[in-house]
Motif scaffolding. Structure first.
Motif, PDB file in Angstrom:
ATOM      1  N   PRO A  89       8.734  -3.349  -0.572  1.00  0.00           N
ATOM      2  CA  PRO A  89       7.609  -3.566   0.352  1.00  0.00           C
ATOM      3  C   PRO A  89       7.886  -3.157   1.799  1.00  0.00           C
ATOM      4  CG  PRO A  89       8.656  -5.642  -0.246  1.00  0.00           C
ATOM      5  CD  PRO A  89       9.238  -4.599  -1.146  1.00  0.00           C
ATOM      6  N   GLN A  90       9.152  -3.031   2.175  1.00  0.00           N
ATOM      7  CA  GLN A  90       9.481  -2.634   3.548  1.00  0.00           C
ATOM      8  C   GLN A  90       9.350  -1.133   3.767  1.00  0.00           C
ATOM      9  OE1 GLN A  90      11.570  -3.315   1.164  1.00  0.00           O
ATOM     10  NE2 GLN A  90      13.263  -1.855   1.221  1.00  0.00           N
ATOM     11  N   VAL A  91       9.077  -0.397   2.682  1.00  0.00           N
ATOM     12  CA  VAL A  91       8.944   1.061   2.763  1.00  0.00           C
ATOM     13  C   VAL A  91       7.468   1.450   2.899  1.00  0.00           C
ATOM     14  CG1 VAL A  91       9.305   3.251   1.556  1.00  0.00           C
ATOM     15  CG2 VAL A  91      11.020   1.434   1.379  1.00  0.00           C
ATOM     16  N   PHE A  92       7.170   2.311   3.876  1.00  0.00           N
ATOM     17  CA  PHE A  92       5.836   2.884   3.973  1.00  0.00           C
ATOM     18  C   PHE A  92       5.813   4.094   3.050  1.00  0.00           C
ATOM     19  CE2 PHE A  92       2.297   5.336   5.502  1.00  0.00           C
ATOM     20  CZ  PHE A  92       1.370   4.370   5.880  1.00  0.00           C
ATOM     21  N   LYS A  93       4.824   4.146   2.152  1.00  0.00           N
ATOM     22  CA  LYS A  93       4.810   5.160   1.101  1.00  0.00           C
ATOM     23  C   LYS A  93       3.659   6.149   1.292  1.00  0.00           C
ATOM     24  CE  LYS A  93       6.450   1.455  -1.913  1.00  0.00           C
ATOM     25  NZ  LYS A  93       6.398   0.351  -0.946  1.00  0.00           N
ATOM     26  N   PHE A  94       4.005   7.413   1.504  1.00  0.00           N
ATOM     27  CA  PHE A  94       3.018   8.487   1.485  1.00  0.00           C
ATOM     28  C   PHE A  94       2.952   8.985   0.052  1.00  0.00           C
ATOM     29  CE2 PHE A  94       4.497   8.542   5.889  1.00  0.00           C
ATOM     30  CZ  PHE A  94       3.290   8.545   6.570  1.00  0.00           C
ATOM     31  N   ILE A  95       1.787   8.882  -0.563  1.00  0.00           N
ATOM     32  CA  ILE A  95       1.644   9.256  -1.967  1.00  0.00           C
ATOM     33  C   ILE A  95       0.724  10.468  -2.078  1.00  0.00           C
ATOM     34  CG2 ILE A  95       0.966   8.505  -4.267  1.00  0.00           C
ATOM     35  CD1 ILE A  95       1.370   5.631  -3.388  1.00  0.00           C
ATOM     36  N   PHE A  96       1.264  11.569  -2.587  1.00  0.00           N
ATOM     37  CA  PHE A  96       0.469  12.765  -2.834  1.00  0.00           C
ATOM     38  C   PHE A  96      -0.186  12.651  -4.205  1.00  0.00           C
ATOM     39  CE2 PHE A  96       3.046  14.152   0.616  1.00  0.00           C
ATOM     40  CZ  PHE A  96       2.340  15.170   1.249  1.00  0.00           C
ATOM     41  N   VAL A  97      -1.505  12.778  -4.240  1.00  0.00           N
ATOM     42  CA  VAL A  97      -2.275  12.636  -5.474  1.00  0.00           C
ATOM     43  C   VAL A  97      -3.258  13.795  -5.591  1.00  0.00           C
ATOM     44  CG1 VAL A  97      -2.116  10.106  -5.504  1.00  0.00           C
ATOM     45  CG2 VAL A  97      -4.046  11.201  -4.361  1.00  0.00           C
TER      46      VAL A  97
END
Length: 197
Positions: free
Chosen positions: A98-106
């Motif tokens: 949860p401490q990670v900001f996640k950029f998700i390519f979809v």
């Protein structure tokens, strides 16, 4: 573009201490069913391979997320692909580190862009160009799983779902990174990381 997204979405949360670092993931879904997946088989010349085959239209879907740099990954199995299950997957994934900001390519599937979709604050969706599955490295993972499921005949959907779950769990981070670590992705992430530091 990623530099702008970092400044716009990651930096404010990092300043508040909500997240401590960021990662880039790629997401996609794949369908697995009770219908037998056929592949080529090696036999003697002129001999046609013979095997059991079933024609049953019952499916399960695997939602997968992979991080090409380290091979971090996350999977969920569901009976359908739609906005509800996609949102559920995002909620569960937001709790994964949860401490990670996640950029998700979809891709631009309708349920990835639905107006009703609620996206957790530590996730930002980034859309790939339409009709370009080759840009999504998760496709290589699905191809590997489809090769493993070839010629399997599952007796019921619970057995199929167990196979999907166990097979997805069998992939280690090194194997995921090897399958999905496209050089241009690794180079782009490395350049951005270096420029920020």
């Amino acid at each position: 573009m990623l530099t702008f997204l970092l400044q716009r979405y990651y930096a404010p949360l990092a300043a508040k201490g909500v997240v401590s670092h960021w990662k880039v993931y790629y997401q996609d879904e794949s369908r697995f069913g009770l219908m037998t997946v056929l592949r080529r088989a090696i036999t003697l010349a002129g001999i046609k391979p013979v095997g059991a085959y079933q024609h049953r239209f019952i499916y399960r879907y695997c939602y997968g997320l992979v991080e090409p740099l380290t091979g971090d990954h996350f999977f969920i199995t569901a009976p359908q692909v739609n906005t509800l299950y996609f949102e559920y997957m995002l909620e569960e994934f937001s709790r994964h580190q949860p401490q990670v900001f996640k950029f998700i390519f979809v891709d631009k599937a309708g349920y990835h862009r639905a107006k009703a979709l609620q996206v957790p604050q530590n996730i930002r969706l980034v859309y790939l160009p339409s009709s370009n599955p080759e840009l999504n490295p998760v496709e290589r993972l699905w191809g590997d799983m489809k090769n493993k499921v070839a010629f399997h005949n599952f007796s019921h959907e619970q057995e199929l779902e167990a196979w999907i779950t166990n097979t997805a769990k069998s992939y280690g981070q090194r194997q995921i990174a090897s399958l999905t670590g496209y050089p241009y992705i690794l180079e782009a992430i490395s350049k951005i990381t270096t420029s920020i530091e």
